[in-house]
Design a protein around this motif. Structure first.
Motif, PDB file in Angstrom:
ATOM      1  N   ARG A  25     -26.562  19.867 -33.255  1.00 43.90           N
ATOM      2  CA  ARG A  25     -26.336  19.632 -31.832  1.00 43.90           C
ATOM      3  C   ARG A  25     -25.447  18.417 -31.567  1.00 43.90           C
ATOM      4  O   ARG A  25     -25.170  18.103 -30.407  1.00 43.90           O
ATOM      5  N   GLN A  26     -25.032  17.746 -32.612  1.00 46.63           N
ATOM      6  CA  GLN A  26     -24.132  16.591 -32.468  1.00 46.63           C
ATOM      7  C   GLN A  26     -22.933  16.758 -33.395  1.00 46.63           C
ATOM      8  O   GLN A  26     -22.804  16.047 -34.397  1.00 46.63           O
ATOM      9  N   PRO A  27     -22.048  17.719 -33.117  1.00 41.62           N
ATOM     10  CA  PRO A  27     -20.899  17.922 -34.005  1.00 41.62           C
ATOM     11  C   PRO A  27     -19.985  16.712 -34.074  1.00 41.62           C
ATOM     12  O   PRO A  27     -19.220  16.559 -35.039  1.00 41.62           O
ATOM     13  N   GLN A  28     -20.055  15.831 -33.069  1.00 32.07           N
ATOM     14  CA  GLN A  28     -19.225  14.638 -33.100  1.00 32.07           C
ATOM     15  C   GLN A  28     -19.612  13.696 -34.234  1.00 32.07           C
ATOM     16  O   GLN A  28     -18.822  12.825 -34.628  1.00 32.07           O
ATOM     17  N   MET A  29     -20.812  13.869 -34.784  1.00 33.44           N
ATOM     18  CA  MET A  29     -21.225  13.029 -35.902  1.00 33.44           C
ATOM     19  C   MET A  29     -20.356  13.266 -37.130  1.00 33.44           C
ATOM     20  O   MET A  29     -20.076  12.343 -37.903  1.00 33.44           O
ATOM     21  N   VAL A  30     -19.903  14.494 -37.329  1.00 30.05           N
ATOM     22  CA  VAL A  30     -19.028  14.799 -38.465  1.00 30.05           C
ATOM     23  C   VAL A  30     -17.705  14.060 -38.325  1.00 30.05           C
ATOM     24  O   VAL A  30     -17.224  13.421 -39.277  1.00 30.05           O
ATOM     25  N   LEU A  31     -17.109  14.121 -37.141  1.00 30.74           N
ATOM     26  CA  LEU A  31     -15.844  13.421 -36.919  1.00 30.74           C
ATOM     27  C   LEU A  31     -16.034  11.910 -37.042  1.00 30.74           C
ATOM     28  O   LEU A  31     -15.197  11.227 -37.660  1.00 30.74           O
ATOM     29  N   ALA A  32     -17.108  11.393 -36.481  1.00 33.70           N
ATOM     30  CA  ALA A  32     -17.354   9.954 -36.545  1.00 33.70           C
ATOM     31  C   ALA A  32     -17.534   9.495 -37.989  1.00 33.70           C
ATOM     32  O   ALA A  32     -17.006   8.443 -38.388  1.00 33.70           O
ATOM     33  N   ARG A  33     -18.247  10.275 -38.781  1.00 31.59           N
ATOM     34  CA  ARG A  33     -18.434   9.903 -40.185  1.00 31.59           C
ATOM     35  C   ARG A  33     -17.106   9.934 -40.939  1.00 31.59           C
ATOM     36  O   ARG A  33     -16.819   9.029 -41.733  1.00 31.59           O
ATOM     37  N   PHE A  34     -16.315  10.948 -40.694  1.00 33.44           N
ATOM     38  CA  PHE A  34     -15.019  11.056 -41.377  1.00 33.44           C
ATOM     39  C   PHE A  34     -14.119   9.882 -41.018  1.00 33.44           C
ATOM     40  O   PHE A  34     -13.547   9.225 -41.896  1.00 33.44           O
ATOM     41  N   VAL A  35     -13.985   9.597 -39.721  1.00 33.71           N
ATOM     42  CA  VAL A  35     -13.078   8.541 -39.269  1.00 33.71           C
ATOM     43  C   VAL A  35     -13.540   7.177 -39.770  1.00 33.71           C
ATOM     44  O   VAL A  35     -12.747   6.400 -40.324  1.00 33.71           O
ATOM     45  N   ALA A  36     -14.825   6.871 -39.597  1.00 41.18           N
ATOM     46  CA  ALA A  36     -15.329   5.555 -39.999  1.00 41.18           C
ATOM     47  C   ALA A  36     -15.229   5.358 -41.509  1.00 41.18           C
ATOM     48  O   ALA A  36     -14.809   4.301 -41.987  1.00 41.18           O
ATOM     49  N   SER A  37     -15.599   6.371 -42.287  1.00 38.05           N
ATOM     50  CA  SER A  37     -15.581   6.240 -43.745  1.00 38.05           C
ATOM     51  C   SER A  37     -14.160   6.092 -44.271  1.00 38.05           C
ATOM     52  O   SER A  37     -13.895   5.256 -45.144  1.00 38.05           O
ATOM     53  N   LEU A  38     -13.237   6.901 -43.747  1.00 35.41           N
ATOM     54  CA  LEU A  38     -11.855   6.822 -44.209  1.00 35.41           C
ATOM     55  C   LEU A  38     -11.232   5.482 -43.836  1.00 35.41           C
ATOM     56  O   LEU A  38     -10.494   4.878 -44.627  1.00 35.41           O
ATOM     57  N   PHE A  39     -11.528   4.989 -42.638  1.00 32.81           N
ATOM     58  CA  PHE A  39     -10.982   3.703 -42.214  1.00 32.81           C
ATOM     59  C   PHE A  39     -11.502   2.573 -43.101  1.00 32.81           C
ATOM     60  O   PHE A  39     -10.721   1.687 -43.519  1.00 32.81           O
ATOM     61  N   VAL A  40     -12.798   2.569 -43.402  1.00 28.23           N
ATOM     62  CA  VAL A  40     -13.359   1.521 -44.260  1.00 28.23           C
ATOM     63  C   VAL A  40     -12.748   1.590 -45.659  1.00 28.23           C
ATOM     64  O   VAL A  40     -12.401   0.562 -46.247  1.00 28.23           O
TER      65      VAL A  40
END
Length: 337
Positions: free
Chosen positions: A161-176
């Motif tokens: 129910r929170q598909p935005q979590m996938v995008l947030a994890r991808f963006v944050a992890s790649l940036f770090v």
């Protein structure tokens, strides 16, 4: 003068005096005692297991393990295939020679290693040994366990129910991952990093190396999955709800609490999304911090980094990664979640 046989025709005295088996504990007697203990204790054990707390613990533990297990098995098999049949020199040839450009390319390339952090450390060591700039290899090391397809798919299943979590994890992890690579390129010193001296599967055939990799990842990832599921079930069933609400209600405390918990639990990145989803008392941003920090720095990863690149490297790299992962998770969570 009579012999011992004549004095004791039954042989009982000889067995007691000289036979070492005379003092040995009878295994059948031990089995009988164990069965009696089980019979006597079955009432208290049944009552303990039927208690609401025990039932809640069992339900959460079973749900976390069963949801994560298919992704864990698939990730272990694919990771072993790539680690054994794809030569590390392939990555060296595919990366640009300029370090500033090689870092983001290596970070994105982490998506091709569908395994947990247990697989990314030896591959990153092989990249350094093949001449890849350490900054790019470190970006790959951090991104591979967090943005590969297995992990992102597991995250989508855990948070339907929170598909935005996938995008947030991808963006944050790649940036770090990219930021730490650039930071190492800027401030890192060659004597802080000790390159590994030998290949991971030296002396093994392809088949033996494949199964050795599978056994290694199953022992590590599977064991930590069970530990993580037990910890999550304990938090849900034993810790008073008021304590969790107290930590979850404070935005700063909740993020720091789950970030530290990710380090301590050392859960495989292919299973951590299901543990994070079970911590429903906490905000999505706090659980994002859990998902970003865990694959980049936890207790088992710190030990593997120390063994592969040296203690001096791990003592500098791990704290910087933790701080940056917490800050980036907070910012990305505020924007996307």
């Amino acid at each position: 003068m009579t012999t011992s046989t004549e004095a004791d025709p039954t042989g009982v005295g000889r067995r007691d005096a000289g036979d070492p088996r005379g003092g040995r504990f009878d295994s059948s007697l031990g089995l009988i005692m164990l069965l009696l203990l089980v019979v006597v204790a079955q009432g208290p054990v049944r009552r303990a297991l039927s208690a609401p707390v025990a039932q809640s613990w069992t339900t959460v533990f079973t749900a976390v393990v069963l949801q994560a297990l298919p992704f864990l098995v698939l990730g272990v098999l694919l990771s072993a295939l790539i680690a054994v049949f794809v030569p590390p020199s392939f990555f060296a040839r595919a990366l640009p020679r300029r370090p500033a450009v090689a870092v983001p390319v290596a970070g994105v390339a982490g998506a091709v290693l569908p395994g947990c952090e247990c697989a990314s450390v030896p591959v990153a060591g092989a990249l350094v040994r093949r001449g890849v700039t350490p900054a790019a290899a470190l970006a790959f090391l951090l991104s591979a366990p967090a943005i590969n397809p297995i992990v992102l798919t597991a995250t989508a299943v855990a948070f339907p129910r929170q598909p935005q979590m996938v995008l947030a994890r991808f963006v944050a992890s790649l940036f770090v991952a990219c930021a730490m690579g650039w930071l190492w390129q800027r401030l890192g010193r060659a004597d802080w990093l000790r390159p590994p001296a030998r290949p991971a599967f030296h002396g093994h055939g392809k088949g033996a190396a494949f199964w050795a990799s599978v056994r290694h990842d199953v022992m590590h990832a599977g064991g930590f999955l069970v530990v993580g599921a037990m910890a999550a079930a304990t938090l849900k069933a034993v810790v008073p709800a008021s304590w969790l609400r107290g930590a979850a209600d404070d935005p700063v405390v909740s993020i720091l609490a789950l970030a530290v918990l990710a380090v301590l639990l050392s859960i495989c990145s292919e299973a951590d999304a299901f543990v994070a989803a079970s911590l429903s008392q906490f905000s999505l941003t706090a659980r994002l911090a859990f998902l970003v920090v865990g694959p980049m720095i936890d207790l088992k990863l710190f030990a593997m980094q120390t063994g592969t690149f040296g203690r001096g490297f791990a003592l500098r790299f791990a704290p910087a990664t933790f701080v940056l992962a917490v800050l980036v998770s907070t910012l990305v969570g505020a924007v996307l979640l």
